[in-house]
Enzyme design. Sequence first.
Site, PDB file in Angstrom:
ATOM      1  N   GLU A   6       9.934  17.229  14.720  1.00 55.18           N
ATOM      2  CA  GLU A   6      10.154  17.047  13.288  1.00 55.18           C
ATOM      3  C   GLU A   6       9.191  17.934  12.505  1.00 55.18           C
ATOM      4  O   GLU A   6       7.977  17.857  12.680  1.00 55.18           O
ATOM      5  CB  GLU A   6       9.956  15.585  12.886  1.00 55.18           C
ATOM      6  CG  GLU A   6      10.275  15.340  11.420  1.00 55.18           C
ATOM      7  CD  GLU A   6      10.123  13.894  11.003  1.00 55.18           C
ATOM      8  OE1 GLU A   6      10.982  13.396  10.257  1.00 55.18           O
ATOM      9  OE2 GLU A   6       9.143  13.248  11.427  1.00 55.18           O
TER      10      GLU A   6
ATOM     11  N   GLY B 167       7.412   5.973   7.708  1.00 55.13           N
ATOM     12  CA  GLY B 167       6.502   7.100   7.836  1.00 55.13           C
ATOM     13  C   GLY B 167       6.705   7.813   9.151  1.00 55.13           C
ATOM     14  O   GLY B 167       7.791   7.767   9.745  1.00 55.13           O
ATOM     15  N   SER B 168       5.660   8.448   9.629  1.00 60.32           N
ATOM     16  CA  SER B 168       5.762   9.236  10.853  1.00 60.32           C
ATOM     17  C   SER B 168       5.894   8.339  12.082  1.00 60.32           C
ATOM     18  O   SER B 168       5.444   7.190  12.092  1.00 60.32           O
ATOM     19  CB  SER B 168       4.527  10.127  11.015  1.00 60.32           C
ATOM     20  OG  SER B 168       3.383   9.345  11.348  1.00 60.32           O
TER      21      SER B 168
ATOM     22  N   CYS C 296      13.383  12.179   5.795  1.00 59.96           N
ATOM     23  CA  CYS C 296      13.500  11.825   7.210  1.00 59.96           C
ATOM     24  C   CYS C 296      14.909  12.041   7.727  1.00 59.96           C
ATOM     25  O   CYS C 296      15.112  12.253   8.925  1.00 59.96           O
ATOM     26  CB  CYS C 296      13.043  10.387   7.443  1.00 59.96           C
ATOM     27  SG  CYS C 296      13.909   9.157   6.449  1.00 59.96           S
TER      28      CYS C 296
ATOM     29  N   GLY D  71       3.845   4.896  13.093  1.00 57.40           N
ATOM     30  CA  GLY D  71       4.618   3.693  13.386  1.00 57.40           C
ATOM     31  C   GLY D  71       4.304   3.119  14.750  1.00 57.40           C
ATOM     32  O   GLY D  71       4.204   1.889  14.924  1.00 57.40           O
TER      33      GLY D  71
ATOM     34  N   LYS E 153       0.847  -1.193   0.000  1.00 55.56           N
ATOM     35  CA  LYS E 153       0.000   0.000   0.000  1.00 55.56           C
ATOM     36  C   LYS E 153       0.883   1.244   0.000  1.00 55.56           C
ATOM     37  O   LYS E 153       1.591   1.516   0.964  1.00 55.56           O
ATOM     38  CB  LYS E 153      -0.921   0.060   1.220  1.00 55.56           C
ATOM     39  CG  LYS E 153      -2.036   1.111   1.030  1.00 55.56           C
ATOM     40  CD  LYS E 153      -2.593   1.628   2.323  1.00 55.56           C
ATOM     41  CE  LYS E 153      -1.893   2.869   2.825  1.00 55.56           C
ATOM     42  NZ  LYS E 153      -2.067   4.070   1.951  1.00 55.56           N
TER      43      LYS E 153
ATOM     44  N   GLU F 168      10.693   2.424  10.156  1.00 56.63           N
ATOM     45  CA  GLU F 168      11.647   3.503   9.930  1.00 56.63           C
ATOM     46  C   GLU F 168      10.855   4.800   9.972  1.00 56.63           C
ATOM     47  O   GLU F 168       9.983   5.034   9.124  1.00 56.63           O
ATOM     48  CB  GLU F 168      12.381   3.323   8.611  1.00 56.63           C
ATOM     49  CG  GLU F 168      13.356   2.150   8.621  1.00 56.63           C
ATOM     50  CD  GLU F 168      14.395   2.223   9.722  1.00 56.63           C
ATOM     51  OE1 GLU F 168      14.702   3.349  10.189  1.00 56.63           O
ATOM     52  OE2 GLU F 168      14.897   1.160  10.132  1.00 56.63           O
TER      53      GLU F 168
END
Length: 487
Positions: free
Chosen positions: A388, A232-233, A287, A237, A179, A253
Amino acid sequence: MLQTTVKTYQNYINGEWVESVNKETFESINPADTNDIVGRFQSSTEEDVIKAIEAASDAFQEWANTSPSKRAQILNKAAAILESKVDQYGEELTREEGKILSGAKGEVQRTAQTLRYYAVEGLSFTGETFPNDDPNMDVFTQREPLGVVSVITPWNFPISIPARKIAPALITGNTVVFKPSSDTPLIAVRLVEALHEAGIPKGVINFVTGSASKVGDALVTHPAIRAVTFTGSTGAGEDIHRKASLTTRTQMELGGKNPLIVMEDADIDHAAQLAVNGGFSLTGQACTGTSRVIVMESVADEFVQKLIEKTQSQTIGNGLNPDTKIGPLANNKQLKNVLNYIEIGKEEGAELVYGGNHLTDSEFSNGYYVEPAIFTNVSPTMRIAKEEIFGPVIAVITVNSYEDAIQIANDVEYGLSASIVTKDIGLAKRFTREIEAGTVKVNRTTTGNLINAPFGGLKKSSTSTFRESGRVGLEFFTQIKTVYIGY
């Protein structure tokens, strides 16, 4: 631009391109020109995901028994297909995500290299034989695939990140449900098309598009899912990690707040260029992007001056323009988030010494454009120094010693990437030991990693269990059996 007929793309389940059950679609928009619709994609449901998982589950045993050389052949053929269409796919990626064209083409080429890399490494990835005191017994380990793997990926590197997950999953005998981000589904379609054209068997790779809120849980909690690999964020996660069962592996990650430390003996011109490259390439949406520069007070003024000068030379615009160095942000949510953090920085008392304006005139009027922002007089406790932002914002923090710099660098919840600029080899070596980051660099940008070297973070930047990329990237997708054979 003149809008031509908009194509509708489908899911890929059990070797067939199919509509979603509800037949609903969503649009992928060009962030440089929101009047340009890149394509329409399936707004999938949980039922679609379950069909994809069931197809992957049914295909697993035959794929696991397929010879490694046959799997490698398919990856190599898919790589050749991607290489033959770099120009087309690069332009599509730029339209869809906003990054500059050279970067988009480079990403497609890197994806092909990743497929080829794992086609080779997978042929020699095996277990170990152990010596023992019984001459009539062999003891060894054998590696086996896990089963069905969910691959959930972001929009900032929307073909290379999926490839570094899908390629090792496939070469080790797993089947995949993929996805992509809803911001960049077209380039993900192209990756799946390449695998399809390369002859991958039905059900081995399956592809669904749609909202994570509608399809995400099934990709994580379905009993047939043996592993979830996600980029992703950190918040997303953590949610996946909580929902996964005890028997489902997770590879996360996540975010970063990456520092570049500039010492007194640094080449200041080089350091400023590293900050620009690390902080503003991909419009700061990496990232591993440089979001903090921790600079010694004795060289801070010179550094900031050069940083501003180099930032001024960065042309902002549509990534299809060959002169553009900084494209738009990827979507309206990103634009609002970055502009919000710029206001937060001002309110906190940091000094905005360059940029930070929302660009809306003439060629910028239909895109998500913002000037790169440079803040000075930043305290390590400010939100712009801790959180972030994922955009072109650099916070410059001034210190008087390496000890202060390393303490500030480590005093965040993330630990993805970090760099130091210095001519002192001893200090550089000390930095590599003391910095709390999974990717550590000296005199290089915080961004970028080799396809043949491990990649991953520490602290809340990763689950810190299995690394991606390189040979170790194969480990997540296999389980070990220890075998004792007596004669």
